[in-house]
Scaffold this active site. Structure first.
Site, PDB file in Angstrom:
ATOM      1  N   HIS A   1      78.264  64.059  86.348  1.00 29.30           N
ATOM      2  CA  HIS A   1      79.180  63.320  85.494  1.00 29.30           C
ATOM      3  C   HIS A   1      80.126  64.276  84.752  1.00 29.30           C
ATOM      4  CE1 HIS A   1      80.000  60.793  81.785  1.00 29.30           C
ATOM      5  NE2 HIS A   1      80.498  60.093  82.776  1.00 29.30           N
TER       6      HIS A   1
ATOM      7  N   HIS B   1      89.169  63.616  80.307  1.00 29.61           N
ATOM      8  CA  HIS B   1      88.597  62.313  79.995  1.00 29.61           C
ATOM      9  C   HIS B   1      89.393  61.533  78.952  1.00 29.61           C
ATOM     10  CE1 HIS B   1      85.867  59.427  78.017  1.00 29.61           C
ATOM     11  NE2 HIS B   1      85.369  59.274  79.233  1.00 29.61           N
TER      12      HIS B   1
ATOM     13  N   GLU C   1      87.750  58.875  88.827  1.00 25.33           N
ATOM     14  CA  GLU C   1      87.907  57.713  87.943  1.00 25.33           C
ATOM     15  C   GLU C   1      89.324  57.691  87.386  1.00 25.33           C
ATOM     16  OE1 GLU C   1      85.305  57.101  84.482  1.00 25.33           O
ATOM     17  OE2 GLU C   1      86.785  55.623  83.830  1.00 25.33           O
TER      18      GLU C   1
HETATM   19  O1  G3P Z   1      82.476  56.682  85.912  1.00 26.92           O
HETATM   20  C1  G3P Z   1      81.349  56.501  85.117  1.00 26.92           C
HETATM   21  C2  G3P Z   1      81.589  56.900  83.683  1.00 26.92           C
HETATM   22  O2  G3P Z   1      82.164  58.160  83.687  1.00 26.92           O
HETATM   23  C3  G3P Z   1      82.481  55.933  82.958  1.00 26.92           C
HETATM   24  O3  G3P Z   1      82.548  56.198  81.591  1.00 26.92           O
HETATM   25  O4  G3P Z   1      83.635  57.079  79.570  1.00 26.92           O
HETATM   26  O5  G3P Z   1      82.185  58.563  80.898  1.00 26.92           O
HETATM   27  O6  G3P Z   1      84.406  57.884  81.763  1.00 26.92           O
HETATM   28  P1  G3P Z   1      83.228  57.491  80.935  1.00 26.92           P
HETATM   29 CA    CA Z   2      84.358  58.937  83.837  1.00 28.74          CA
END
Ligand code: G3P
Ligand code: CA
Length: 236
Positions: free
Chosen positions: A6, A47, A99
């Site tokens: 992640h 992010h 993402e």
């Molecule tokens: O893609 C899964 C997760 O990363 C979504 O939440 O806020 O960590 O981008 P965030």
């Molecule tokens: Ca993410």
């Protein structure tokens, strides 16, 4: 259960940097997840909409030029990478989950251009690309224009119709927050032919619950540690 790093190995390296992505490859993660924004004609990997938390800069991303953003320290002296640079670093080494965060439908062509270029130059196999977003309008637009890409439909909620929204988007997978995923949701998604990937799962107790309810994959900040937890549970 598959493990995605992640934001790269964000527990150890600065999140969403080449350092974190290389560490994910070294840790043999099944996949890498990261976030992209469209700023000043470029797709950059970060992010937040604001620079303050993860870089030496401050303020809104979109109030900066690309040149200004590239002067910033994104951690351990590294720069905010572009999508192209990340693809160059990790193409075909694992699954790449991009993402889409700060993007409009009009920006999709820039994404396609970058991916098409990586296919040509890096021999990027699109089978290793998974495009996800909380913006379901974006996912719908991608499917209409380029149905060959696998889509991951994100939700931070437990919808009334469970995973129906993801099926309606022709998604490959549904990505749901750990707080709300439950056995009913997983069963519903599987009956609709969808994979279930859950974010963000690091703790042994959460990994255990994911295993019990049958999720297909998790997003972990420390994929190596998550794999150790999983091995421990598999031995029991
Ligand atoms: O893609 C899964 C997760 O990363 C979504 O939440 O806020 O960590 O981008 P965030
Ligand atoms: Ca993410």
């Amino acid at each position: 259960m598959l493990i995605f790093a992640h934001r790269g190995v964000s527990a150890i390296e600065p999140e969403n940097t080449i350092l974190a992505f290389r560490a994910a490859c070294t840790a043999n993660a099944y996949g890498i997840e990261f976030d992209i924004h469209h700023v000043d004609g470029q797709l950059i990997v970060i992010h937040d909409r604001y620079l303050d938390r993860t870089t030496s800069g401050s303020g809104l991303l979109i109030e900066h030029t690309f040149a200004q953003l590239r002067q910033l320290d994104a951690g351990k002296g590294t720069i905010i990478p572009t999508l192209g640079e990340v693809l160059t670093a990790v193409a075909n080494q694992c699954v790449i989950n991009i993402e889409l965060k700060g993007m409009e439908i009009e920006d999709i062509s820039i994404l396609f251009k970058c991916l098409d270029n990586a296919k040509k130059v890096l021999k990027l196999n699109f089978k290793n690309i998974l495009l996800s977003s909380f913006n379901h309008h974006l996912l719908q637009a991608i499917y209409r224009q380029r149905p060959e890409f696998s889509l991951g439909a994100l939700t931070a909620a437990l919808p009334l119709n469970h995973a129906k929204f993801a099926q309606q988007l022709n998604a490959y997978s549904v990505h749901i927050v750990v707080d709300y995923v439950c056995a009913e949701f997983v069963l519903d998604a599987h009956q609709r032919g969808l994979k279930v990937y859950v974010y963000t799962v690091d703790k042994l107790s959460d990994i255990k619950r994911m295993k019990v309810i049958g999720v297909d994959g998790i997003f972990a900040n420390n994929p190596k540690q998550a794999q150790l937890h999983l091995n421990q549970l598999n031995l029991k």
